[in-house]
Design a protein around this motif. Sequence first.
Motif, PDB file in Angstrom:
ATOM      1  N   VAL A 192       0.841  -1.202   0.000  1.00 22.47           N
ATOM      2  CA  VAL A 192       0.000   0.000   0.000  1.00 22.47           C
ATOM      3  C   VAL A 192       0.876   1.253   0.000  1.00 22.47           C
ATOM      4  O   VAL A 192       0.655   2.196  -0.773  1.00 22.47           O
ATOM      5  N   ARG A 193       1.896   1.259   0.857  1.00 23.14           N
ATOM      6  CA  ARG A 193       2.787   2.422   0.916  1.00 23.14           C
ATOM      7  C   ARG A 193       3.549   2.609  -0.404  1.00 23.14           C
ATOM      8  O   ARG A 193       3.792   3.741  -0.824  1.00 23.14           O
ATOM      9  N   ALA A 194       3.896   1.488  -1.013  1.00 22.25           N
ATOM     10  CA  ALA A 194       4.597   1.565  -2.302  1.00 22.25           C
ATOM     11  C   ALA A 194       3.695   2.189  -3.354  1.00 22.25           C
ATOM     12  O   ALA A 194       4.111   3.060  -4.123  1.00 22.25           O
ATOM     13  N   GLN A 195       2.449   1.749  -3.359  1.00 22.37           N
ATOM     14  CA  GLN A 195       1.506   2.307  -4.338  1.00 22.37           C
ATOM     15  C   GLN A 195       1.291   3.792  -4.099  1.00 22.37           C
ATOM     16  O   GLN A 195       1.219   4.575  -5.046  1.00 22.37           O
ATOM     17  N   GLN A 196       1.197   4.161  -2.824  1.00 15.61           N
ATOM     18  CA  GLN A 196       1.026   5.580  -2.509  1.00 15.61           C
ATOM     19  C   GLN A 196       2.227   6.385  -3.009  1.00 15.61           C
ATOM     20  O   GLN A 196       2.084   7.487  -3.513  1.00 15.61           O
ATOM     21  N   ALA A 197       3.419   5.780  -2.871  1.00 16.61           N
ATOM     22  CA  ALA A 197       4.630   6.450  -3.342  1.00 16.61           C
ATOM     23  C   ALA A 197       4.603   6.598  -4.861  1.00 16.61           C
ATOM     24  O   ALA A 197       5.187   7.532  -5.409  1.00 16.61           O
ATOM     25  N   LEU A 198       3.912   5.678  -5.500  1.00 12.23           N
ATOM     26  CA  LEU A 198       3.793   5.737  -6.952  1.00 12.23           C
ATOM     27  C   LEU A 198       2.699   6.713  -7.383  1.00 12.23           C
ATOM     28  O   LEU A 198       2.460   6.899  -8.572  1.00 12.23           O
ATOM     29  N   GLY A 199       2.017   7.290  -6.406  1.00  8.89           N
ATOM     30  CA  GLY A 199       0.966   8.232  -6.711  1.00  8.89           C
ATOM     31  C   GLY A 199      -0.374   7.569  -6.962  1.00  8.89           C
ATOM     32  O   GLY A 199      -1.327   8.221  -7.390  1.00  8.89           O
ATOM     33  N   ARG A 200      -0.452   6.272  -6.669  1.00 10.03           N
ATOM     34  CA  ARG A 200      -1.734   5.602  -6.848  1.00 10.03           C
ATOM     35  C   ARG A 200      -2.632   5.836  -5.641  1.00 10.03           C
ATOM     36  O   ARG A 200      -2.156   6.175  -4.559  1.00 10.03           O
ATOM     37  N   ASP A 201      -3.899   5.593  -5.873  1.00 12.19           N
ATOM     38  CA  ASP A 201      -4.874   5.773  -4.811  1.00 12.19           C
ATOM     39  C   ASP A 201      -5.005   4.462  -4.044  1.00 12.19           C
ATOM     40  O   ASP A 201      -5.601   3.509  -4.526  1.00 12.19           O
TER      41      ASP A 201
END
Length: 551
Positions: free
Chosen positions: A178-187
């Motif tokens: 989840v944190r990785a996706q957030q870092a990628l700018g994903r929701d």
Amino acid sequence: MRANKALETALAAFVSERGWQWPDKTTVEPPKDKRFGDLATNLAMVLAPQAKANPRATAEDIAAHLRAACPDLAAVDIAGPAFINATFTPAFWQKTAAEAIEAGAAYGRLDAGAGKKVMVEYVSANPTGPLHIGHGRGAAVGDSLARILRAAGYDARTEYYLNDAGRQMRLLGTSVWVRAQQALGRDAELPEDCYKGDYIKDVAKIALERGGDALPAMDEAAAVDFCRQVAQDEILAGIKKDLEDFRCEHQVWFSEKSLLEAGKVEETFELLRSQGRAYDKDGAFWFRSTDFGDDKDRVLRKSDGSLTYFASDIAYHDDKYRRGFDLVVDIWGADHHGYVPRMSAAVQALGREAGDLRVILVQLVNLLQGGEQIAMSTRAGKFETLADVCAEVGADAARFTFLSRKSDSHLDFDLELVKQRSMDNPVYYVQYAHARINSVFRKAADEGVDAGRPDAATLARLDTEADLDLLRHLERYPDCVATAAESMSPHHVSYYLTELAGLLHRYYTVNQVLAAPDADTVRARLHLLAATAQVIRNGLDLLGVDAPEAM
RNA sequence: GCCCCCGUAGCUCAGUCGGAUAGAGCACAGGAUUCCUAAUCCUGGUGCCGCAGGUUCGAUUCCUGCCGGGGGCACCA
């Protein structure tokens, strides 16, 4: 030379001479008050039923026997109800100095354990985050206990049980993903039961670096699994480093996953089932722990098919015994005490005695700063982690503090106090005693003074009360090791050392060593100091604390 | 409600197996260093050992009940 042993032997001879039995309730121990001699025994009183005589009269007979049989005794007195107080000759105590010097690091080693194989499993924290200060206390206790058991003659091994399977690890993987996706700018939103610490974001960064372009393209399950693996590797590396910095050794890192993959858990299930200790109910598989005194039976396989933590833990303990350990010691946080009856039941179901498992519960640590409590919430406080605390106060002070209390009582750990060099913080008091002695040795070397060998004629100069106080305490060191091992309580060692350091500091203040009246006294005192330094080193080593030569 | 741990000096705590007048440090006050490290030492006094019963020659210690503090009572770990 063991004063207790000498006296007990002489007393036992008396008892058997009379054709009596040695009473279980006999004690031979140093009295609280020095006026009552070096060792006191209640033998005459507990012998009363067999002697059919006034305890005082029996005491007289015993005293007469001791005076005749034991040349090391300077005096035998009778006092109080019928205590027999024995005082040893100065020469007897003086031998202690020579013994400690000659035995060196082996002084205080015992054969009480008779080579019995003991496993100490400790820390065993899930690799889902850095170790915090509470783990630190368990780490200090486990490591020190292993050292103490070895000194007491046990073959002690240490192990870390790595919970690398199961729900918590999946949650860890999800948290990182989840944190990785957030870092990628994903929701993406962090589910409620996920790990929220900031270190998860750091791990996510590493996962993104390591995964390259592949990670963002993975499907959910693959990505979570990848993140889980990265997280485990990273966090475990951190835990290992923290423990190393804290001087805690784990000889074996035992993987829960390996246990599952080898089919050990299923094997254990079959074993329990075949012995009627387990059964199916409501779609789940249960262990009949109530057969061994637990409050209720416990689930091993849940109705959704997944295993409980307890299931693999039973298999793990079975494995420990199969590897030949006679005694298994588990160091747990006190908040797990409810887990003890079921583990004990499991051990018995595996065909072992209840006494083959010893669980040491380590109470929670109350972290303070200048008397103010520091919240131990999930948020990353500045000194929450073991590594931070260690960096702040040093491993020596942290370890000594953790080991200065019974493990099952709450511990106040005040960062201000543990940094302080005062008697609120005895680690420096003990270390300073060692450093002071070494300072004398340095000066002796500068002046070309050589103590030579500790022979009886020289040691005879150690005849003052101050000399004897120190000698008597040195003689008790092996007893301290025995007590600490038997009760599995490292704090006995810290108390012993604090007392020994006190005696040394007092001695040092009053007695000049190098400026003593004559050359023999100089040499005798150097021997006394050498013996004291040796015991301090040996004791501190049991706690995993350094004995510095200078401070 | 049930289970576990704890309750000892103003504070923090020792006190395996029941023993003699219950200990240590801190805090407080005063003192000690031309001398091997003053990160030290010395001198001062303090206790219904949570409460109440029981066991016995003797209980801070063992047993029972109660009070107070903490923790645990999951098909979590």
